[in-house]
Each structure stands twice: as structure tokens, then as C-alpha cells.
Design an enzyme around this catalytic site. Structure first.
Site, PDB file in Angstrom:
ATOM      1  N   GLN A 213      -5.202   6.121   9.414  1.00 24.44           N
ATOM      2  CA  GLN A 213      -6.458   6.339   8.704  1.00 24.44           C
ATOM      3  C   GLN A 213      -7.389   5.131   8.696  1.00 24.44           C
ATOM      4  OE1 GLN A 213      -6.811   9.165   5.483  1.00 24.44           O
ATOM      5  NE2 GLN A 213      -7.278   7.470   4.099  1.00 24.44           N
TER       6      GLN A 213
ATOM      7  N   ASP B 177       3.669   0.184 -11.367  1.00 24.40           N
ATOM      8  CA  ASP B 177       2.552   1.119 -11.255  1.00 24.40           C
ATOM      9  C   ASP B 177       2.657   2.173 -12.349  1.00 24.40           C
ATOM     10  OD1 ASP B 177       4.409   3.044 -10.375  1.00 24.40           O
ATOM     11  OD2 ASP B 177       4.073   2.539  -8.275  1.00 24.40           O
TER      12      ASP B 177
ATOM     13  N   GLU C 122     -10.741   3.187   1.009  1.00 28.53           N
ATOM     14  CA  GLU C 122     -10.768   2.898   2.438  1.00 28.53           C
ATOM     15  C   GLU C 122     -12.077   3.369   3.066  1.00 28.53           C
ATOM     16  OE1 GLU C 122      -5.908   3.078   3.105  1.00 28.53           O
ATOM     17  OE2 GLU C 122      -7.159   4.773   3.716  1.00 28.53           O
TER      18      GLU C 122
ATOM     19  N   HIS D  67       1.003   4.737  -4.022  1.00 29.26           N
ATOM     20  CA  HIS D  67       1.431   3.646  -4.893  1.00 29.26           C
ATOM     21  C   HIS D  67       1.845   2.416  -4.080  1.00 29.26           C
ATOM     22  CE1 HIS D  67       1.457   6.843  -7.808  1.00 29.26           C
ATOM     23  NE2 HIS D  67       2.352   7.491  -7.105  1.00 29.26           N
TER      24      HIS D  67
ATOM     25  N   TRP E 236      -7.599   8.016  -4.554  1.00 32.86           N
ATOM     26  CA  TRP E 236      -8.371   6.790  -4.711  1.00 32.86           C
ATOM     27  C   TRP E 236      -8.166   5.816  -3.561  1.00 32.86           C
ATOM     28  CZ3 TRP E 236     -12.634   6.296  -6.921  1.00 32.86           C
ATOM     29  CH2 TRP E 236     -13.183   5.035  -7.229  1.00 32.86           C
TER      30      TRP E 236
END
Length: 482
Positions: free
Chosen positions: A352, A122, A375, A18, A370
């Protein structure tokens, strides 16, 4: 800054999934629209924020050096043991933590000389929308997922209960107006709950609240999901603004570390990156099968390993941090020694975005969160989809069947085992086999599409500009009333 330029408040629930989209949205509002933005960041415990590499310096991570237009406010830690217990679902803890943080957020907004023109929350922050009403702010929701997910959620309150029961008991597809039906194998756990269950009621209540807002922002773009976005706009329940992909950038310089140094030594597109997100964990049996599958593939790999858990696929969602080990006893005997010439195993966490953007990375074995999916697409990396929880099975279906960016494990039952032979086959398919060539080519096309969407004049750039105009008009209306 012009007087008509709004100040916008964002509220990020606990969890990296989030937080990242909210920070990226904030950066774009500042850089593209020169808005003043305040981001409230809620945490679940003292470690969940401080131990995360992303937020070692929250203000720096968010880009607050842009002429002081971006302010990141860490909401003080709140404990919720009297509201939720150790056995309660992850969602319950998220919602309870946000709920208990509202007094602080309300106080902070009341201190502002001019209240924000809009409040963006969110999925788990919809309880905060009442604060927007108190201060005459626009109410917006940022969904850190795709348009198909939103379509399923928004239509849920209107689906006949008998149809849901048929979906669960007889495993028939669930019809989603204007979209592809939702297979039972990819469905949401909430549909199997008793309709009187508080979690089910909370899900339906959130869907209704979303439909009553001034707009839903979604981390996708028009060219990626034309059918689902068309369906959402056709319902006219609530304005939909696709503004994705909201993805972290690699920055001007990448800090040197063991992982990047190792990747630098590998051939181009030769490494399969294995990670199950900020919270995903596997069973002990799956960890063993995955290790053997990687070894049998004879391919290079970078594996982010976490201790196995038997009952909670989101086992580290609230406790992300760096771990250390020399030879974890949950890996097969001799695995590290046998694969040291072509594999790197790291504990708990890896950078990442830097990994996916590295030229040596040729594939991503992912849980299909997601953020991770976006990414991977942004960097043109094909995926092996291994969904674990939440809406990840829906994501895996979409990535594999609709977008063509992944292949998917064949085991879909929660008690099934993804075997070492299947893992071996999938890794080879993505990295070296002729079969994977089309997927690799498709991902490079998607990379270009994503870049065009957020560039000036692109579909997502224009969508964000529409949100900005709505906020400006709201500010003018409120000023005229005053």
C-alpha cells in the site's frame, strides 16, 4: 549509550492496524532519541504474522539495524478457544489473546538487567498495564487513531445513560465536551449495547484505564486536529501527546513486482487505488456494484479484491495472506477481460505505501482505517471514504467534513447498497472532474503539514521529545530511590 537513556517496552496487539504504528514509534524513539526499545508483537495464529508481507522479516521491518537499539520479540502463539468462541466479536478475541500472552511478556521483562522505564500498550493491550505497575514503569497508551476518537472514548464513562439512549433510539447527536457532536450515523456500535453487556463494560473499563495512565500517545498532529486536541488538554484527565503521522516509509528502494510495474506504465495521478485494509470485506452485492462502478467510470484502477462475506465486514482481519485466482466467480462475467486495458485486479494484498507514493496514483477508495487514512494524507492522495466497521465512520466524517481530504459514499445504513452509479460518479470526481480539484489541492497541503510535524522542531517531533524527557526523569527518580 548514556545511563540516563531509558529502555522502553512496546506491546502491539494482533493486527496490522496496531502493529504498524508501534513499529514506527519504535523506530522514532531509536532514531530521534537513541533509546533502547523492545517491541513485543502478539499474534492471533501462526499465519497472521508469517503471511504478512510487512513482517516477513520483523526485525528488518522495524529497523533494528540501528546499533542494536531495537529488538522485536514475537510472542509465542496462544490459543483462546476456551475464552472466546467463533461467534465472538473481533475485539473479544484481541483482548483475550493479549491477556493470555501476559505471562510470557512478564517473564521476558523480568529477565532484563534493567527493567524498561516505560511500557507502551495499544487500545487492546491495557490489561498489560498491571505489568508496568509491578516493575515501576511509566504507563503509556498509543492510540492508532485520531484525537476525536480519544475524546469520545474518554468522556464515555461520564455520559449520562439517558443521553446515550436518546442518541441510539432517537438518533440525536451525542455531545462530546469541546468537540464536534457525534452523529448517530457515525456512532460506535458499543453505544447500542446493553450497559451490562461484557463488551460494553470492557469498553468503559478500557476508557477508565486510559485516563489513569501517565499519558496517551495519538497518531495525529496539532495542525490536523487543533479543536479536539485542545478539548482533550482542557479536561486535564491525562497528558496527551500527538506524535503522528506514524506511517511506514517506502524505503530506499522499492522491490519490483507486477503492481509497481503496471503503475509505472500509467499516466500521472490517473489511477484510483481500491483497498479496504488488512481485514475489510464487502458483501457479494457490493463487490458486483463496485466492479460495475469502476468499469463505468472509464478510469484506470488498481483493485485489491477479496472474496465477499455477507455477515462480517472485518472478515479477513485474522487471516490476511496472499491469494491466487484466475477468474473469481464473484466478479461480473467478463469484467476482467473488458477492463484489462485500464485496470489491474490483485488478490488479497498490495504494497500500500508503495502504491500511494507512486506518481500514477491519483485517488484512494478506502475503508477509512486510520493507518490507511494517514498513509493517504502523507502522500497527498485524495480519498473516497467507504467506512465498514469500528470507528471508521467517525474517521470518514472527519476526513470529509473537517479535514477536506475526501468525499464519502452517501449510503450510511448497514443494509444499504452503494450503487454502481455512485461509485462511477465518485471515481470521476476524484480523478478528473472539476469538483474534485479543491480536494486534490487540500491533500497536497496536508502532505506538507504532515512532513513539517515530524521534522525536527515540528509539533509531533517536539511532542515525542516531551515523552522522552518524562521517561528520563522517571528513570532518574527510580535510580535515586534505589
Amino acid at each position: 549509550m548514556e545511563s540516563t537513556k531509558p529502555h522502553i517496552a512496546l506491546l502491539a496487539s494482533p493486527g496490522i492496524g496496531h502493529l504498524i504504528p508501534m513499529l514506527e514509534l519504535a523506530k522514532r524513539l531509536v532514531s530521534n532519541q537513541t533509546f533502547k526499545v523492545t517491541v513485543f508483537v502478539v499474534s492471533t495464529d501462526h499465519a497472521s504474522i508469517a503471511n504478512t508481507q510487512l513482517l516477513q522479516s520483523p526485525a528488518a521491518a522495524a529497523g533494528s539495524g540501528d546499533d542494536g537499539l531495537l529488538d522485536v520479540v514475537l510472542v509465542p502463539f496462544v490459543d483462546v478457544p476456551d475464552i472466546v468462541g467463533p461467534g465472538d466479536a473481533m475485539v473479544e478475541k484481541l483482548v483475550a489473546t493479549v491477556l493470555r500472552s501476559l505471562p510470557f511478556i512478564r517473564t521476558e521483562i523480568s529477565k532484563m538487567e534493567i527493567p524498561p522505564a516505560a511500557l507502551v500498550v495499544d487500545l487492546f493491550g491495557t490489561e498489560a498495564l498491571g505489568i508496568a505497575d509491578e516493575f515501576n514503569m511509566l504507563k503509556l497508551v498509543l492510540i492508532a487513531s485520531n484525537a476525536w476518537f480519544i475524546a469520545v472514548m474518554l468522556c464515555s464513562p461520564d455520559i449520562d445513560r439517558k443521553e446515550i439512549e436518546e442518541h441510539v433510539k432517537n438518533r440525536t447527536p451525542l455531545n462530546i465536551p469541546g468537540c464536534k457532536p457525534l452523529k448517530f450515523e457515525d456512532t460506535f456500535h458499543v453505544f447500542s449495547m446493553d450497559p451490562n453487556d461484557p463488551s460494553y463494560q470492557g469498553y468503559i473499563g478500557t476508557a477508565i484505564k486510559m485516563s489513569l495512565t501517565d499519558g496517551i500517545l495519538v497518531n495525529t498532529w496539532d495542525e490536523l486536529e487543533p479543536t479536539s486536541l485542545k478539548a482533550l488538554r482542557h479536561t486535564k484527565k491525562v497528558p496527551i501527546y500527538p506524535i503522528g503521522p506514524l506511517v511506514r516509509s517506502t524505503g530506499k528502494s522499492v522491490p519490483r513486482n507486477e503492481i509497481i510495474d503496471w503503475l509505472d506504465k500509467q499516466p500521472g495521478e490517473s489511477v484510483i487505488y481500491v483497498s479496504f485494509g488488512s481485514g475489510g470485506t464487502l458483501s457479494a452485492q457490493h463487490v458486483i456494484e463496485l466492479a460495475w462502478g469502476l468499469e463505468l467510470s472509464q478510469q484506470r484502477f488498481l483493485w485489491v479484491v477479496r472474496p465477499p462475506t455477507e455477515n462480517d465486514a472485518a472478515g479477513t482481519f485474522f487471516t490476511l495472506g496472499n491469494g491466487t485466482y484466475t477468474n473469481p466467480d464473484y466478479l461480473p462475467d467478463g469484467f476482467l477481460a473488458r477492463t484489462q486495458d485500464r485496470g489491474l485486479v490483485v488478490p488479497m494484498w498490495a504494497p500500500q505505501v508503495q502504491v500511494l507514493s507512486h506518481p500514477s496514483t491519483g485517488g484512494f477508495l478506502t475503508h477509512c482505517g486510520w493507518n490507511s487514512s494517514m498513509e493517504s494524507i502523507v502522500h497527498g492522495v485524495p480519498m473516497i471514504a467507504w467506512p465498514l466497521y469500528a470507528e471508521q465512520k467517525l474517521n470518514a466524517n472527519m476526513l470529509t467534513e473537517d479535514i477536506g481530504a475526501s468525499i464519502r459514499v452517501t449510503t450510511v445504513e448497514s443494509d444499504g447498497v452503494v450503487t454502481r452509479e455512485e461509485i462511477r460518479s465518485m471515481v470521476r470526481k476524484i480523478l478528473v472532474d472539476h469538483e474534485g480539484r479543491n480536494i486534490r489541492a487540500r491533500c497536497k497541503e496536508l502532505k506538507i503539514s504532515a512532513a513539517k510535524a515530524i521534522a525536527e522542531g515540528g509539533s509531533s517531533y517536539n511532542s515525542l521529545s516531551q515523552i522522552a524527557e518524562v521517561c528520563i526523569q522517571h528513570l532518574k527518580t527510580e535510580s535515586s530511590r534505589a
